[in-house]
Design an enzyme around this catalytic site. Structure first.
Site, PDB file in Angstrom:
ATOM      1  N   SER A 130     109.723  44.375  48.696  1.00  0.00           N
ATOM      2  CA  SER A 130     110.012  44.390  47.133  1.00  0.00           C
ATOM      3  C   SER A 130     108.717  43.930  46.271  1.00  0.00           C
ATOM      4  CB  SER A 130     111.122  43.776  46.582  1.00  0.00           C
ATOM      5  OG  SER A 130     110.969  42.385  46.523  1.00  0.00           O
ATOM      6  N   ARG A 174     107.185  35.337  48.681  1.00  0.00           N
ATOM      7  CA  ARG A 174     107.421  34.461  50.051  1.00  0.00           C
ATOM      8  C   ARG A 174     106.148  33.794  50.512  1.00  0.00           C
ATOM      9  NH1 ARG A 174     112.020  37.776  52.899  1.00  0.00           N
ATOM     10  NH2 ARG A 174     113.258  38.023  51.031  1.00  0.00           N
ATOM     11  N   ASP A 225     118.901  43.708  54.027  1.00  0.00           N
ATOM     12  CA  ASP A 225     119.073  42.124  53.719  1.00  0.00           C
ATOM     13  C   ASP A 225     119.519  41.414  54.842  1.00  0.00           C
ATOM     14  OD1 ASP A 225     118.163  40.078  52.138  1.00  0.00           O
ATOM     15  OD2 ASP A 225     119.826  39.883  51.047  1.00  0.00           O
ATOM     16  N   ARG A 281     124.275  47.654  50.701  1.00  0.00           N
ATOM     17  CA  ARG A 281     123.495  46.403  51.095  1.00  0.00           C
ATOM     18  C   ARG A 281     124.104  45.612  52.111  1.00  0.00           C
ATOM     19  NH1 ARG A 281     120.303  42.600  46.775  1.00  0.00           N
ATOM     20  NH2 ARG A 281     119.849  41.085  48.538  1.00  0.00           N
ATOM     21  N   GLU A 296     127.617  55.157  44.681  1.00  0.00           N
ATOM     22  CA  GLU A 296     128.581  54.448  45.184  1.00  0.00           C
ATOM     23  C   GLU A 296     128.061  53.191  45.767  1.00  0.00           C
ATOM     24  OE1 GLU A 296     131.735  54.990  44.463  1.00  0.00           O
ATOM     25  OE2 GLU A 296     131.272  56.539  43.329  1.00  0.00           O
ATOM     26  N   GLU A 311     108.685  41.842  44.343  1.00  0.00           N
ATOM     27  CA  GLU A 311     109.078  40.358  44.053  1.00  0.00           C
ATOM     28  C   GLU A 311     108.955  39.631  45.575  1.00  0.00           C
ATOM     29  OE1 GLU A 311     111.404  42.708  42.688  1.00  0.00           O
ATOM     30  OE2 GLU A 311     110.260  42.333  40.742  1.00  0.00           O
ATOM     31  N   ARG A 354     124.185  42.174  44.577  1.00  0.00           N
ATOM     32  CA  ARG A 354     123.348  42.420  43.698  1.00  0.00           C
ATOM     33  C   ARG A 354     122.328  43.611  44.110  1.00  0.00           C
ATOM     34  NH1 ARG A 354     121.933  36.963  44.944  1.00  0.00           N
ATOM     35  NH2 ARG A 354     120.354  36.679  46.706  1.00  0.00           N
ATOM     36  N   GLY A 382     116.457  37.095  57.887  1.00  0.00           N
ATOM     37  CA  GLY A 382     116.044  35.560  57.909  1.00  0.00           C
ATOM     38  C   GLY A 382     117.346  35.000  58.295  1.00  0.00           C
ATOM     39  N   HIS A 442     113.189  39.761  61.757  1.00  0.00           N
ATOM     40  CA  HIS A 442     112.540  40.789  61.082  1.00  0.00           C
ATOM     41  C   HIS A 442     112.321  41.974  62.108  1.00  0.00           C
ATOM     42  CE1 HIS A 442     112.159  39.340  57.133  1.00  0.00           C
ATOM     43  NE2 HIS A 442     111.360  38.131  57.520  1.00  0.00           N
ATOM     44  N   LEU A 462     115.286  64.951  58.046  1.00  0.00           N
ATOM     45  CA  LEU A 462     115.769  64.027  57.211  1.00  0.00           C
ATOM     46  C   LEU A 462     114.268  63.489  56.431  1.00  0.00           C
ATOM     47  CD1 LEU A 462     117.533  61.528  56.404  1.00  0.00           C
ATOM     48  CD2 LEU A 462     116.288  60.289  58.643  1.00  0.00           C
TER      49      LEU A 462
END
Ligand code: IPE
Ligand code: IPE
Ligand code: MG
Length: 246
Positions: free
Chosen positions: A68, A74, A23, A192, A211, A70, A198, A26, A40, A134
């Site tokens: 996401s 945008r 996150d 995050r 964690e 959601e 959140r 922007g 981005h 990986l």
């Protein structure tokens, strides 16, 4: 000019699976008087650097929240930019993925993404499938609640087809029906960036004992040294899983 290479430290306790809410793209751009899209684009470079570093360290799985369920809320031009960036990423980063023995995977409602993204994703997943380093898992059109609902639907369908007894459904068999499929370990460390405390509907089932590490660093600035700091913090955590340690 590229930044000088960062020495790879050794860790006594390395998370097997790291998940990241990438996150702050922007805000990073806006703070510099640039368009959000610039954030981005620079964020895509962080994806490359963090992928390479996780591969080098021997992390088994890296799950990145890239779009996401959601995020369709945008503005249309930003969504179009993100989908184009993703389509270009899947061509441009082919070398990074193959040179680092990375296996690509994706979670989310992939069938609702633009056709070009779906084709390029399928192609790179296929060509990288023989790699055994990986696993880089991109969460695309991903929602944690949607994932649980989709798994419940699959369980109901299996029951209807007499392939699953309702009493046989337990946490293990249910987890096998999540997007990543059977045998995938839960994230040990959830990072995050961007400072917001959140989870934004990310991996709701899978992070039950992860964690959590939140950093104010915005995603475009999150490079190898920032990852090392997160892992150092992880090493200091006492994971009890509800039990007691000495
Ligand atoms: C994260 O950065 C990237 C995506 C959600 C695709 P944002 O675009 O959310 O950046 P901020 O949070 O607005 O700064
Ligand atoms: C989470 O970031 C989604 C991704 C990083 C892809 P958001 O920017 O969408 O989250 P909120 O809206 O701040 O919760
Ligand atoms: Mg955001």
């Amino acid at each position: 000019m590229n930044a000088p290479p960062v020495a790879t430290p050794t860790f006594t306790r390395l998370p097997r699976h790291i998940a990241i809410v990438m996150d702050g793209n922007g805000r990073w751009a806006q703070q510099r008087g640039r368009r959000r899209s610039v954030g981005h684009r620079v964020g895509a470079r962080s994806i490359r650097e963090i992928t390479e570093e996780c591969a080098r360290l021997g992390v088994e799985r890296l799950t990145l929240y890239a779009f996401s369920a959601e995020n369709w809320k945008r503005p249309k031009p930003e969504i179009r930019f993100l989908m184009n960036l993703l389509a270009r990423y899947l061509v441009k980063e082919r070398g990074t993925i193959l040179d680092n023995n990375v296996q690509l995977a994706a979670i989310g409602r992939i069938g609702e993404l633009p056709g070009l993204v779906q084709r390029r994703l399928a192609e790179l997943i296929d060509v990288s499938s023989r790699n055994d380093g990986l696993t880089l898992c991109l969460a695309l059109n991903y929602g944690g609640r949607t994932e649980i609902v989709d798994a419940a639907r699959r369980a109901m369908q299996l029951a209807k087809d007499d392939a699953l007894e309702p009493d046989a459904l337990d946490e293990r068999t249910f987890a096998d029906l999540l997007y990543a499929g059977p045998g995938v370990a839960d994230p040990d460390l959830l990072i995050r960036t961007g400072g917001d405390c959140r989870v934004s509907n990310f991996l709701l089932w899978e992070i039950s004992y992860a964690e959590i590490y939140v950093t104010d660093t915005q995603w475009p600035d999150f490079r190898a040294p920032a990852l090392h700091a997160a892992i150092r913090e992880f090493e200091r955590r006492d994971r009890r899983f509800g039990g007691l340690n000495d």
